[in-house]
Design an enzyme around this catalytic site. Structure first.
Site, PDB file in Angstrom:
ATOM      1  N   SER A 120       0.833  -1.198   0.000  1.00 10.56           N
ATOM      2  CA  SER A 120       0.000   0.000   0.000  1.00 10.56           C
ATOM      3  C   SER A 120       0.873   1.255   0.000  1.00 10.56           C
ATOM      4  O   SER A 120       1.684   1.435  -0.898  1.00 10.56           O
ATOM      5  CB  SER A 120      -0.969  -0.040   1.188  1.00 10.56           C
ATOM      6  OG  SER A 120      -1.896   1.017   1.132  1.00 10.56           O
ATOM      7  N   HIS A 170      -8.328   1.139  -0.803  1.00 16.55           N
ATOM      8  CA  HIS A 170      -8.192   0.221  -1.943  1.00 16.55           C
ATOM      9  C   HIS A 170      -9.544  -0.329  -2.402  1.00 16.55           C
ATOM     10  O   HIS A 170      -9.659  -1.489  -2.795  1.00 16.55           O
ATOM     11  CB  HIS A 170      -7.205  -0.913  -1.612  1.00 16.55           C
ATOM     12  CG  HIS A 170      -5.860  -0.392  -1.207  1.00 16.55           C
ATOM     13  ND1 HIS A 170      -5.017   0.237  -2.092  1.00 16.55           N
ATOM     14  CD2 HIS A 170      -5.235  -0.368  -0.004  1.00 16.55           C
ATOM     15  CE1 HIS A 170      -3.926   0.622  -1.455  1.00 16.55           C
ATOM     16  NE2 HIS A 170      -4.044   0.281  -0.190  1.00 16.55           N
TER      17      HIS A 170
END
Length: 305
Positions: free
Chosen positions: A86, A190
């Site tokens: 991430s 996400h």
């Protein structure tokens, strides 16, 4: 072959930056970054409580700053590949020479603020599923309207969605899942909930020049290696609303012949996944500067000469 990896949001703990700031030149470097992005990284990394550093707009630049700082403390390192989970992908981009540290932190600060704004629109969150069959779990999550936002491998999937959807998951776990653990994050990262943040980050990235990586850069999008800096920058923008495929990243480490993995500060999460998914690969997490000597020994054995 050595792989350097950088953790994502949720790895931070109160005071974790304190011992790193005691290294020569570290406090001055962090002060310069703080001035550049308008955020007192030293205070948040040493004095702030868990709630303060849970704030997306704070946690993300804090994690990237710590990762860059700890990697620099290792000295000259020649990994065969780099990757980040991430927001850790920005740390990896710096380690690969794609972005300079100030540009990366400036983008990450924008990213964190934009994601915090997107998260404020709807009450959302994320929960980790431990155990179970990935295909069964993914199908179950989709039935509940949840997104498998992180497919981490080693039997771990992170679900993201509204708080109501996550509550339903808690009552109705997929077959074989041992436990559902709420994560200390402020939104459904996400997922489609982050679409507004993608647009904001794209505008900020338009002014950034990205160099081609000097080592193999393994992407969260599909576990593939990306050789063009411009494509890496595009992927960094898009991954805000796309699932993280860390399972595929680890498969790529295996295919590349990884023999050792070092996780930069605040290390631990990714090493834990690697221990389960990549048996036989040596691992080390940089938690404090006390881990540097052992990391240097591992790097000397497995790094590229």
């Amino acid at each position: 072959m050595l792989v350097l990896v950088a953790p994502g949001q949720g790895a931070q703990t109160p005071g974790f930056l304190t011992p790193w700031l005691e290294l020569p030149g570290a406090a001055d470097r962090v002060a310069a970054w703080s001035d550049a992005i308008g955020l007192d990284l030293a205070r948040y990394g040493t004095q702030a409580d868990a709630d303060e550093i849970r704030d997306t707009a704070v946690a993300q630049p804090l994690l990237v700053a710590a990762g860059i700082l700890s990697a620099a403390a290792l000295g000259e390192v020649s990994p065969g590949a780099v990757a980040g989970h991430s927001v850790g992908e920005f740390t990896a981009a710096v380690l690969a020479g794609v972005l300079d540290d100030t540009a990366a932190l400036t983008l990450v600060r924008r990213r964190g603020l934009a994601m915090a704004d997107a998260a404020a629109v709807t009450a959302t969150g994320m929960s980790a599923l431990l155990g179970g069959d990935p295909e069964v779990s993914v199908a179950h999550l989709e039935k509940l309207g949840l997104t498998p936002a992180n497919i981490n491998g080693a039997g771990q999937i992170v679900a993201a969605g509204t708080l109501e959807q996550l509550a339903a998951l808690n009552e109705d776990k997929p077959e074989g899942v041992r436990k559902v653990v709420p994560l200390k994050v402020a939104g459904a990262f996400h997922t489609h909930h982050m679409a507004p943040a993608v647009e904001t980050l794209a505008k900020a990235a338009a002014d950034v020049t990205a160099a081609d990586p000097t080592v193999a850069y393994v992407s969260n999008k599909d576990g593939g290696t990306v050789a063009a800096g411009a494509e890496i920058l595009d992927r960094l923008v898009g991954q805000v609303a796309n699932p993280v495929r860390w399972d595929l990243c680890m498969e790529t480490f295996k295919e590349l012949g990884a023999t050792a993995i070092v996780e930069v500060s605040p290390g631990g999460t990714l090493v834990g996944l690697a221990k389960r998914a990549l048996p036989g690969v040596r691992t080390l997490a940089l938690k404090t500067p006390d881990d540097l000597d052992a990391a240097r020994e591992l790097i000397a054995e497995h790094g590229v000469a």
